[in-house]
Design an enzyme around this catalytic site. Structure first.
Site, PDB file in Angstrom:
ATOM      1  N   HIS A 263       0.873  -1.189   0.000  1.00  0.00           N
ATOM      2  CA  HIS A 263       0.000   0.000   0.000  1.00  0.00           C
ATOM      3  C   HIS A 263       0.907   1.234   0.000  1.00  0.00           C
ATOM      4  O   HIS A 263       1.653   1.446  -0.947  1.00  0.00           O
ATOM      5  CB  HIS A 263      -0.920  -0.109   1.222  1.00  0.00           C
ATOM      6  N   HIS A 302      -2.643  -2.574  -9.694  1.00  0.00           N
ATOM      7  CA  HIS A 302      -3.615  -1.982  -8.768  1.00  0.00           C
ATOM      8  C   HIS A 302      -4.850  -2.858  -8.714  1.00  0.00           C
ATOM      9  O   HIS A 302      -5.243  -3.419  -9.737  1.00  0.00           O
ATOM     10  CB  HIS A 302      -3.997  -0.567  -9.225  1.00  0.00           C
ATOM     11  N   ASP A 358       2.543   5.311  -7.236  1.00  0.00           N
ATOM     12  CA  ASP A 358       3.821   5.270  -6.524  1.00  0.00           C
ATOM     13  C   ASP A 358       5.027   5.059  -7.421  1.00  0.00           C
ATOM     14  O   ASP A 358       6.159   5.115  -6.952  1.00  0.00           O
ATOM     15  CB  ASP A 358       3.781   4.153  -5.468  1.00  0.00           C
TER      16      ASP A 358
HETATM   17  N1  CMC Z   1       4.558  -7.200 -10.338  1.00  0.00           N
HETATM   18  C1  CMC Z   1       4.455  -8.446 -10.862  1.00  0.00           C
HETATM   19  N2  CMC Z   1       3.323  -9.156 -10.872  1.00  0.00           N
HETATM   20  C2  CMC Z   1       2.258  -8.604 -10.308  1.00  0.00           C
HETATM   21  C3  CMC Z   1       2.276  -7.324  -9.741  1.00  0.00           C
HETATM   22  C4  CMC Z   1       3.485  -6.616  -9.768  1.00  0.00           C
HETATM   23  N3  CMC Z   1       3.573  -5.382  -9.258  1.00  0.00           N
HETATM   24  N4  CMC Z   1       1.056  -7.020  -9.260  1.00  0.00           N
HETATM   25  C5  CMC Z   1       0.288  -8.076  -9.505  1.00  0.00           C
HETATM   26  N5  CMC Z   1       1.014  -9.032 -10.146  1.00  0.00           N
HETATM   27  C6  CMC Z   1       0.526 -10.304 -10.662  1.00  0.00           C
HETATM   28  C7  CMC Z   1       0.296 -11.305  -9.548  1.00  0.00           C
HETATM   29  O1  CMC Z   1       1.448 -12.095  -9.302  1.00  0.00           O
HETATM   30  C8  CMC Z   1      -0.836 -12.119 -10.112  1.00  0.00           C
HETATM   31  O2  CMC Z   1      -0.326 -12.992 -11.089  1.00  0.00           O
HETATM   32  P1  CMC Z   1      -0.952 -14.486 -11.261  1.00  0.00           P
HETATM   33  O3  CMC Z   1      -2.355 -14.257 -11.734  1.00  0.00           O
HETATM   34  O4  CMC Z   1      -0.077 -15.141 -12.267  1.00  0.00           O
HETATM   35  O5  CMC Z   1      -0.901 -15.120  -9.896  1.00  0.00           O
HETATM   36  C9  CMC Z   1      -1.679 -11.086 -10.863  1.00  0.00           C
HETATM   37  O6  CMC Z   1      -0.743 -10.059 -11.250  1.00  0.00           O
HETATM   38  C10 CMC Z   1      -2.798 -10.472 -10.027  1.00  0.00           C
HETATM   39  O7  CMC Z   1      -2.207  -9.971  -8.845  1.00  0.00           O
HETATM   40  P2  CMC Z   1      -2.956  -9.831  -7.455  1.00  0.00           P
HETATM   41  O8  CMC Z   1      -1.961  -9.958  -6.365  1.00  0.00           O
HETATM   42  O9  CMC Z   1      -4.144 -10.742  -7.433  1.00  0.00           O
HETATM   43  O10 CMC Z   1      -3.480  -8.367  -7.571  1.00  0.00           O
HETATM   44  P3  CMC Z   1      -4.082  -7.532  -6.371  1.00  0.00           P
HETATM   45  O11 CMC Z   1      -5.186  -6.742  -6.942  1.00  0.00           O
HETATM   46  O12 CMC Z   1      -4.392  -8.412  -5.212  1.00  0.00           O
HETATM   47  O13 CMC Z   1      -2.852  -6.623  -5.925  1.00  0.00           O
HETATM   48  C11 CMC Z   1      -1.409  -4.809  -5.671  1.00  0.00           C
HETATM   49  C12 CMC Z   1      -2.791  -5.261  -6.158  1.00  0.00           C
HETATM   50  C13 CMC Z   1      -1.319  -3.300  -5.796  1.00  0.00           C
HETATM   51  C14 CMC Z   1      -1.237  -5.170  -4.174  1.00  0.00           C
HETATM   52  C15 CMC Z   1      -0.332  -5.506  -6.522  1.00  0.00           C
HETATM   53  O14 CMC Z   1      -0.487  -5.154  -7.883  1.00  0.00           O
HETATM   54  C16 CMC Z   1       1.083  -5.191  -6.040  1.00  0.00           C
HETATM   55  O15 CMC Z   1       1.571  -5.836  -5.115  1.00  0.00           O
HETATM   56  N6  CMC Z   1       1.745  -4.153  -6.667  1.00  0.00           N
HETATM   57  C17 CMC Z   1       3.056  -3.756  -6.219  1.00  0.00           C
HETATM   58  C18 CMC Z   1       2.919  -2.890  -4.980  1.00  0.00           C
HETATM   59  C19 CMC Z   1       2.412  -1.503  -5.321  1.00  0.00           C
HETATM   60  O16 CMC Z   1       2.892  -0.858  -6.246  1.00  0.00           O
HETATM   61  N7  CMC Z   1       1.458  -1.020  -4.518  1.00  0.00           N
HETATM   62  C20 CMC Z   1       0.925   0.325  -4.651  1.00  0.00           C
HETATM   63  C21 CMC Z   1      -0.517   0.332  -5.022  1.00  0.00           C
HETATM   64  S1  CMC Z   1      -1.078   1.985  -5.505  1.00  0.00           S
HETATM   65  C22 CMC Z   1      -0.886   2.935  -4.073  1.00  0.00           C
HETATM   66  C23 CMC Z   1      -1.812   2.561  -3.006  1.00  0.00           C
HETATM   67  O17 CMC Z   1      -3.033   2.674  -3.206  1.00  0.00           O
HETATM   68  O18 CMC Z   1      -1.343   2.193  -1.936  1.00  0.00           O
END
Ligand code: CMC
Length: 422
Positions: A263, A302, A358
């Site tokens: 986050h 996201h 970010d």
């Molecule tokens: N890099 C590589 N793979 C990713 C990433 C990433 N940043 N984000 C998601 N994935 C992949 C994940 O491994 C999964 O793949 P698979 O279907 O093969 O298992 C797929 O994409 C879906 O991911 P998810 O974890 O189900 O997605 P989510 O909606 O639960 O997570 C997130 C959203 C923001 C936590 C995630 O994208 C992430 O960890 N991003 C990196 C951290 C980040 O930049 N966070 C800031 C968010 S914006 C600011 C805020 O609001 O805080």
């Protein structure tokens, strides 16, 4: 066409028709038919936990609006304090309302001396500023016991003002403590962002001044981070607030929710990632390692945006204005190459992963002189107005205490065995 959903319980053959209203169906009506059959919805990804009139977000279209106003217009024309007023009160202020609001915030920036010296001095010299911020925001509740009177609108207003006013003071105090630098008192003649910069960076000069482009960039970053509907930290604020905890404890809990690298901690993680990659020619190898499951591309992806994050577009433009003053951030080339490589790669395309707010914010913060440990603190300052807007809205909705259900998966009932028989 009827806007409704009919579900049938095949165990009994009974059906219930539930109207779709505002894109949602009422869970209580499902429950009438289904009894103790719960929705399995970990991470609440399919649950509208509330109605809210604060922020509208359309992740497919890449739209973000505060109280109906597009984020692009607010970033271009407004100030952070005006946006904070809008989020909390629902309307943009008149000139008189704005002047009063700015005056109120400006005159509540001080923190009690014993609090500053006693509490901050107790932290270790290398304590993380977010850890200090979470603790000291919670600690403020002990100075304002009347804050528990959450049903009194005047008392509520006073705490909202105090929190927005004092967050930068606490944040700067945490930073100065971690640097072994003396605390800088708030300067009531400065605007919100410049005062924060002054408390962070002022040394021996009589009057602190900064380049207007940097002040504006910080204000824009605060505007972009001010609210984002039911994200992790805001949901935390609503859940903790639903127990009728005081607003300081509520905002401290929200700060803790923000701290994690998924986050608000992501901006710090992006900079660490860029530094670890180290050079332009390591980008492809890094992308390959992400694709094989070795970590994530921080600043990408996201839960809601599946097209583009409109905040990222604005921030990328603001970054150039900052670099004109500070000189280009040496990590920018790596970031640009990383973005280009990821946006062309089927792994990221298929999963709809785009740069989020970010990805570039950390580069701006670093160029302005903020150390990485302070990045999430900057997010917390901005998001405080959003948390408080949601907290106020939740209280006005007379919401019940948050209390989800679970599906129990542990052992069946069994008898306690004394330790000598195990
Ligand atoms: N890099 C590589 N793979 C990713 C990433 C990433 N940043 N984000 C998601 N994935 C992949 C994940 O491994 C999964 O793949 P698979 O279907 O093969 O298992 C797929 O994409 C879906 O991911 P998810 O974890 O189900 O997605 P989510 O909606 O639960 O997570 C997130 C959203 C923001 C936590 C995630 O994208 C992430 O960890 N991003 C990196 C951290 C980040 O930049 N966070 C800031 C968010 S914006 C600011 C805020 O609001 O805080």
């Amino acid at each position: 066409m009827t806007e409704s959903i009919t579900i049938t319980d095949n165990r009994s053959g009974e059906s219930v028709e539930i109207p779709i209203s505002g894109g949602a169906v009422d869970g209580a009506q499902w429950r009438e038919l289904l009894g103790p059959v719960w929705f399995r919805d970990p991470a609440l990804g399919n649950t509208a936990a509330t109605d809210s009139a604060i922020t509208e977000l359309d992740g497919e279209a890449g739209i973000l609006r505060y109280r109906g106003y597009p984020i692009e217009q607010l970033a271009e024309k407004s100030t952070y304090l005006e946006v904070a007023y809008l989020l909390i009160n629902g309307e943009l202020p008149t000139q008189d309302q704005y002047d009063t609001w700015v005056h109120e915030i400006t005159h509540h920036t001080y923190i009690h001396e014993s609090f500053r010296s006693g509490i901050f001095d107790a932290f270790h010299y290398d304590a993380h500023p977010m850890g200090m911020l979470i603790s000291t925001v919670a600690g403020l509740s002990t100075f304002y016991p009347e804050a528990k009177e959450i049903d009194d609108p005047e008392v509520r207003h006073e705490q909202v003002v105090r929190l927005i006013a004092k967050l930068p003071t606490l944040a700067a105090a945490a930073f100065r403590h971690s640097q072994g630098l003396p605390f800088v008192f708030p300067d009531n003649d400065l605007d919100y962002s410049t005062n924060f910069l002054s408390m962070m960076f002022k040394m021996a000069e009589d009057d602190y001044a900064t380049d207007p482009a940097l002040q504006r960039a910080l204000d824009i970053l605060f505007i972009l981070h001010a609210d984002h509907e039911q994200n992790c930290s805001t949901t935390t604020a609503r859940i903790v607030g639903s127990s009728h905890a005081d607003p300081y404890s509520t905002v401290a809990a929200a700060c803790a929710g923000l701290y994690g690298p998924r986050h608000g901690g992501a901006n710090e993680a992006v900079l660490k990632m860029l530094a670890d990659i180290g050079s332009y020619d390591q980008v492809d190898a890094f992308i390959d390692s992400v694709k094989t499951g070795d970590g994530r591309l921080m600043g990408f992806g996201h839960r809601v945006y599946k097209n583009h994050d409109p905040r990222a577009t604005i921030i990328k433009a603001a970054a150039h204005d900052v670099f004109e003053v500070t000189g280009q951030n040496p990590l920018l080339d790596i970031a640009l190459k990383l973005e280009e490589a990821a946006l062309a790669d089927s792994y990221f395309i298929d999963r709809k992963l785009y740069p989020n707010v970010d990805f570039y914010s950390g580069l701006i913060y670093q160029s302005m002189g903020f150390p990485t440990e302070v990045f999430t603190v900057l997010f917390a300052i901005a998001r405080t107005s959003g948390w408080l807007a949601h907290w106020s809205e939740m209280l006005e909705q007379n919401s019940r205490i948050a209390r989800p259900r679970q599906v129990y998966t542990g052992p069946e009932a069994r008898d306690y065995a004394t330790i000598d028989t195990r």
